[in-house]
Motif scaffolding. Structure first.
Motif, PDB file in Angstrom:
ATOM      1  N   MET A 363       0.617 -55.096  14.025  1.00 56.72           N
ATOM      2  CA  MET A 363       1.248 -54.315  14.907  1.00 56.72           C
ATOM      3  C   MET A 363       0.269 -52.881  15.128  1.00 56.72           C
ATOM      4  SD  MET A 363       4.794 -54.480  15.395  1.00 56.72           S
ATOM      5  CE  MET A 363       5.229 -53.865  16.623  1.00 56.72           C
ATOM      6  N   ALA A 364      -0.008 -52.348  14.012  1.00 55.33           N
ATOM      7  CA  ALA A 364      -1.029 -51.060  14.429  1.00 55.33           C
ATOM      8  C   ALA A 364      -2.145 -51.092  14.662  1.00 55.33           C
ATOM      9  CB  ALA A 364      -0.757 -50.190  13.222  1.00 55.33           C
ATOM     10  N   ARG A 365      -2.892 -52.113  13.623  1.00 52.93           N
ATOM     11  CA  ARG A 365      -4.974 -52.608  13.731  1.00 52.93           C
ATOM     12  C   ARG A 365      -4.545 -52.894  15.382  1.00 52.93           C
ATOM     13  NH1 ARG A 365      -6.157 -56.373   9.256  1.00 52.93           N
ATOM     14  NH2 ARG A 365      -5.400 -54.539   8.352  1.00 52.93           N
ATOM     15  N   TYR A 366      -3.840 -53.960  15.650  1.00 56.23           N
ATOM     16  CA  TYR A 366      -4.638 -55.439  17.156  1.00 56.23           C
ATOM     17  C   TYR A 366      -3.478 -54.632  18.400  1.00 56.23           C
ATOM     18  CZ  TYR A 366      -6.224 -57.730  13.268  1.00 56.23           C
ATOM     19  OH  TYR A 366      -6.641 -58.870  12.039  1.00 56.23           O
ATOM     20  N   ILE A 367      -2.044 -54.176  18.301  1.00 53.09           N
ATOM     21  CA  ILE A 367      -1.553 -53.859  19.418  1.00 53.09           C
ATOM     22  C   ILE A 367      -1.648 -52.191  19.470  1.00 53.09           C
ATOM     23  CG2 ILE A 367      -0.953 -55.664  20.485  1.00 53.09           C
ATOM     24  CD1 ILE A 367       1.674 -55.116  19.624  1.00 53.09           C
ATOM     25  N   ARG A 368      -1.996 -51.069  18.209  1.00 57.72           N
ATOM     26  CA  ARG A 368      -2.217 -50.064  18.644  1.00 57.72           C
ATOM     27  C   ARG A 368      -0.383 -49.650  18.708  1.00 57.72           C
ATOM     28  NH1 ARG A 368      -5.946 -46.616  22.094  1.00 57.72           N
ATOM     29  NH2 ARG A 368      -5.240 -45.298  21.250  1.00 57.72           N
ATOM     30  N   ILE A 369       0.737 -49.925  18.347  1.00 57.90           N
ATOM     31  CA  ILE A 369       1.246 -49.509  18.013  1.00 57.90           C
ATOM     32  C   ILE A 369       1.401 -48.963  16.673  1.00 57.90           C
ATOM     33  CG2 ILE A 369       3.904 -49.874  18.003  1.00 57.90           C
ATOM     34  CD1 ILE A 369       3.578 -52.128  20.658  1.00 57.90           C
ATOM     35  N   HIS A 370       1.877 -47.680  16.133  1.00 55.14           N
ATOM     36  CA  HIS A 370       1.603 -47.297  15.196  1.00 55.14           C
ATOM     37  C   HIS A 370       3.536 -46.603  14.727  1.00 55.14           C
ATOM     38  CE1 HIS A 370       0.475 -43.380  12.172  1.00 55.14           C
ATOM     39  NE2 HIS A 370       1.558 -44.526  11.394  1.00 55.14           N
TER      40      HIS A 370
END
Length: 497
Positions: A363-370
């Motif tokens: 999620m952090a890598r591909y859809i920028r949800i950290h």
């Protein structure tokens, strides 16, 4: 010893005649090199001036909100005078106390896992939850007026209103977990004002319009808080917060976080049973929640060793052990076989661990949800499991012709209404979170955080004198101390020769 550990290995055996000279030379050399040590982080720079605008807006807005709430409470609230409610105070307050501990202590300490963000985690939990508890009864009264068309001159405030306020605060704290360490106090205040509004819009649609059952807030607290927070997170996931050196743990912060886990674990049966309509519902809710928690705990300890190199991962233990309680948030009061609750807890714990291990990095890598706390793994996916349990459980009761009107309010249409509540919650939380996140993003113009401001207390808190023992990067400190002590040691060795 902290800065010059290698001095412990220096041979300081001197002859009596040279002892005084050697000590003087050592003292002079120490004074000359101590200036090479970088100044502690707590005194490296004064950020109070750059905080001025943000602090002024925060204080003025918060004070104005408090004045508005005082006025509303003055004109529209009074104490309850119903004898039945007063008679049930003891049993209700016991549950209220447990929920209170969960929200303020449990959630607060669960989020202290970041080694330099402890004051912020506990402090912001305290103040924003307090605001949500104040704000919620007003929104609840408006919701009841719209849906039930009950016009009253003054609202009788009782423990149940405060319980609902704590549940509302729980949803806000779940959302806070998604953006932990990345928001200013002003941005969190904005979220604390706006999110309860969307919380009660969702509750109005799910619980009043479609009459879905949701005894422990699986829809309205866990699912809503999670996806609201993730929507906000889309606005507050700056690139300069990625791979931040302060987004890590220490041994003591892990233990403090685990203390929050234990309080949440112990009190969760009360959380799910608090709003049961009778003793039978409360008993089933407490028993089923406890069984589910044990199932998720066992599977967490099993699965974490399989996926993390045959060791226990503290992150999984702190969070995934609680997934069974979340999964019981919707259907804990259903009269289903106890073995079912074991299985649901085991599934929830397994899914949660796998989410932390594999899904969060994607999620952090591909859809920028950290997602800092991993709320999607603890609250999001287990709440969806709970929603499926509610749908299947209500179908099971229909098949067995065991339709209790206190549970199956809509009779044979109940499974459909449970499914609709799932869609409504996802829609309201994502849209509401996106709108709130946009307002919070605009608030950054009052103060834009730099990379060094993320995931630590220094920007907004007066810190204790030993804060630098934690803040100074261990690798850099060790490298610097090694260079200095090697220089001193070489000079001493030369003089001795």
């Amino acid at each position: 010893k902290n800065f010059f550990p290698s001095l412990c290995s220096v041979d300081t055996t001197f002859t009596m005649g040279k002892a005084e000279d050697q000590l003087k030379k050592f003292e002079n050399k120490l004074k000359s090199v101590v200036g090479k040590v970088p100044p502690p982080a707590s005194i490296a720079g004064d950020t109070s001036k750059s905080n001025t605008i943000e602090a002024l807006v925060f204080c003025v807005l918060f004070f104005a909100v408090q004045i508005a709430l005082v006025v509303l409470y003055t004109f529209f609230f009074t104490y309850t005078s119903t004898p039945e409610i007063a008679a049930s105070f003891t049993s209700t307050y016991d549950l209220f106390r447990d929920v209170n501990v969960m929200i303020f202590f449990g959630f607060g300490f669960l989020m202290t896992f970041l080694r330099r963000y402890g004051l912020s985690a506990v402090g912001y939990t305290l103040v924003i939850s307090s605001l949500a508890v104040q704000w919620s009864p007003i929104l609840q009264a408006i919701t009841e007026f719209i849906t039930l068309h009950e016009k009253v001159h003054q609202i009788e405030l009782d423990i149940t209103y405060l319980l609902e306020g704590l549940f509302c605060a729980g949803a806000v704290m779940i959302s806070y977990g998604a953006i932990l360490g990345k928001a200013t106090p002003l941005q969190l205040l904005i979220m604390g004002i706006l999110e309860p509004i969307f919380y009660w819009i969702n509750a109005c649609l799910c619980l009043y319009a479609f009459e879905a059952f949701d005894i422990g807030g699986g829809y309205t607290i866990h699912m809503f808080g999670c996806y609201f927070g993730l929507a906000v997170c889309c606005w507050l996931s700056p690139k300069n917060a990625k791979d931040h050196p302060d987004e890590t743990v220490s041994y003591s912060s892990d233990i403090f976080s685990l203390a929050g886990t234990l309080f949440l674990w112990i009190c969760w049966p009360s959380f799910n049973a608090a709003l049961g309509v009778d003793d039978a519902q409360k008993t089933r809710a407490a028993v089923n929640t406890f069984l589910s928690l044990t199932g998720s705990t066992v599977m967490t300890f099993v699965v974490t060793r399989f996926v993390t190199g045959w060791k226990f991962n503290p992150v999984h233990i702190q969070n995934s052990t609680l997934a069974g309680g979340v999964a019981m948030g919707i259907a804990a009061h259903l009269p289903i076989q106890p073995a079912t609750m074991f299985v649901v807890g085991m599934i929830a714990g397994t899914v949660s661990v796998l989410g932390y291990r594999y899904l969060s990095p994607l999620m952090a890598r591909y859809i920028r949800i950290h997602d800092v706390c991993g709320v999607h793994n603890l609250h999001g996916m287990p709440s969806i499991i709970g929603a499926l349990l509610g749908i299947i459980g209500s179908l099971f009761l229909i098949v067995r012709d065991n339709i209790d009107p206190e549970i199956m309010i809509d009779g044979k249409r109940q499974p459909l209404h449970q499914l609709i509540a799932l869609g409504i919650t996802l829609g309201v939380s994502i849209v509401g979170g996106a709108l709130t996140g946009g307002v919070m993003w605009v608030a950054q113009y009052a103060l834009t955080l730099n990379r060094e401001d993320y995931f630590n207390d220094l920007r907004f808190w007066h810190v204790a004198s030993d804060y630098d023992d934690v803040v100074v990067d261990p690798a850099a400190a060790a490298a610097g101390s090694t260079d200095i002590t090697e220089e001193i040691t070489d000079d001493i060795d030369t003089d001795q020769m």
